[in-house]
Design an enzyme around this catalytic site. Structure first.
Site, PDB file in Angstrom:
ATOM      1  N   GLY A 235       0.801  -1.212   0.000  1.00 31.56           N
ATOM      2  CA  GLY A 235       0.000   0.000   0.000  1.00 31.56           C
ATOM      3  C   GLY A 235       0.839   1.269   0.000  1.00 31.56           C
ATOM      4  O   GLY A 235       2.065   1.252   0.121  1.00 31.56           O
ATOM      5  N   HIS A 236       0.139   2.406  -0.115  1.00 36.90           N
ATOM      6  CA  HIS A 236       0.847   3.681  -0.222  1.00 36.90           C
ATOM      7  C   HIS A 236       1.568   4.040   1.068  1.00 36.90           C
ATOM      8  O   HIS A 236       1.122   3.738   2.166  1.00 36.90           O
ATOM      9  CB  HIS A 236      -0.098   4.802  -0.674  1.00 36.90           C
ATOM     10  CG  HIS A 236      -1.277   5.052   0.221  1.00 36.90           C
ATOM     11  ND1 HIS A 236      -2.240   5.959  -0.079  1.00 36.90           N
ATOM     12  CD2 HIS A 236      -1.645   4.517   1.394  1.00 36.90           C
ATOM     13  CE1 HIS A 236      -3.147   5.988   0.868  1.00 36.90           C
ATOM     14  NE2 HIS A 236      -2.804   5.114   1.777  1.00 36.90           N
ATOM     15  N   ASN A 237       2.738   4.655   0.892  1.00 35.70           N
ATOM     16  CA  ASN A 237       3.576   5.147   1.995  1.00 35.70           C
ATOM     17  C   ASN A 237       4.189   4.025   2.838  1.00 35.70           C
ATOM     18  O   ASN A 237       4.746   4.295   3.901  1.00 35.70           O
ATOM     19  CB  ASN A 237       2.801   6.106   2.910  1.00 35.70           C
ATOM     20  CG  ASN A 237       2.287   7.323   2.181  1.00 35.70           C
ATOM     21  OD1 ASN A 237       1.088   7.419   1.909  1.00 35.70           O
ATOM     22  ND2 ASN A 237       3.169   8.229   1.825  1.00 35.70           N
TER      23      ASN A 237
END
Length: 341
Positions: A235-237
């Site tokens: 997922g993002h980050n």
């Protein structure tokens, strides 16, 4: 390619038992090896196969045992096998150049190989000896370091970066939007623009069908030496530390941080905004629902049951707090009765 045992030991170390001029041409298992093959014994459960193997030589830990006439003794036979296998099976290096059907709007090193129907966007920079196979899409301002190889049908969205000597298998998507939405009062969703990048270090391998989302504001970071299996969702980050390895179907929610040298077994799930320390091993199928602060091995799987049995057990699980209160009350009453007696 054919090698002699003394050539192998001169390069990789170890101790030869038997004839150093024994020639080998491939790696094989103890069970299926034949003349000219180099087998390996890494798991003691297969030690009984030494007596019957037809291999010309065996990689094994000391002391030497009855078996083939020749052996290479090393304290890490599995690692040694991996290095010999790499030596005997180098990846094919296609001729450099750009296929006539490719569309190149960025900079490509003269020694790179760009396959059919590849698109390389404006401002992209492709390093020396990079191989990009058919039908890949390389977005604007992407950077790919020297010696990296992308198999067919890889998509790298704009502005992302891959380091040197990376191996990216078919179907990988790097830099798609993270799953970020805010909710209106009526329940409708408002998309949050994903402005960050994906930064991938050197010597990273990414398995087929894996997806790595770009950051929302900060970057998603995959550090040097990370190994990702097939069908993983990052997922993002998310941050994954150096030399960690994740098996197939792992899911990592946004903003989770995984330390260095961690391993995560297949189908494990790591919830968002958690931190996992260095040198943590997460067993297959585990749900990581809180941060892990200390190195070690962690498991959290529940064996599956027939559905009716699972429902009965879960109905009791819902009342655990009440049951614990009753047990405490009973313990207090029992203690009081014992004092009176």
């Amino acid at each position: 390619m054919a090698l002699r045992l003394d050539e192998i030991v001169a390069r990789l170390g170890g101790e030869i038992v038997g004839a150093g001029d024994t020639a080998i041409s491939r790696i094989a298992t103890l069970e299926h090896a034949g003349p000219g093959d180099l087998a390996f014994l890494a798991n003691p459960r297969y030690r009984h196969q030494l007596a019957s193997t037809r291999a010309s030589a065996v990689i094994m830990a000391p002391p030497a045992a009855n078996g083939p006439a020749a052996a290479i003794l090393t304290s890490q036979p599995y690692l040694y096998y991996a290095r010999v296998a790499q030596w005997l099976n180098p990846p094919p290096m296609p001729e450099s150049g750009v296929h006539p059907s490719a569309v190149v709007e960025g900079e490509v090193a003269a020694t790179a190989c760009i396959g059919p129907n590849v698109w390389i966007g404006p401002g992209a920079r492709i390093g020396a000896d990079v191989v990009i196979a058919a039908n890949c899409s390389i977005g604007a301002e992407v950077e790919i370091g020297s010696g990296s190889r992308l198999a067919a049908n890889v998509a790298v969205y704009p502005r992302n970066r891959l380091g040197a000597r990376c191996l990216v298998h078919s179907g990988v998507v790097i830099g798609a939007d993270g799953f970020g939405f805010a909710r209106e009062a009526d329940g409708a969703w408002v998309k949050i623009p994903q402005m960050g990048r994906v930064l991938i270090g050197d010597d990273v391998e990414i398995g087929a069908g894996t997806t790595i989302d770009r950051g929302a504001l900060d970057d998603t970071v995959i550090a040097d030496g990370v190994k990702l299996d097939n069908q993983i969702q990052v997922g993002h980050n998310v941050k994954i530390g150096a030399h960690s390895a994740l098996a197939g179907c792992v899911g990592i929610a946004g903003s989770a941080v995984i330390g260095a040298r961690c391993t995560v077994g297949g189908a494990a799930v790591i919830l968002g905004h958690l931190e996992i320390a260095d040198d943590v091993n997460v067993s297959a199928g585990t749900l990581v629902a809180k941060s892990i602060k200390e190195a070690g091995t962690y498991s959290g799987t529940v064996p599956f049951l027939e559905h009716g049995d699972w429902l009965k057990n879960f109905s009791r699980l819902r009342h655990l707090d009440a049951m614990a209160d009753k047990i405490r009350a009973l313990e207090q009453r029992l203690a009081a009765l014992e004092k009176k007696s």
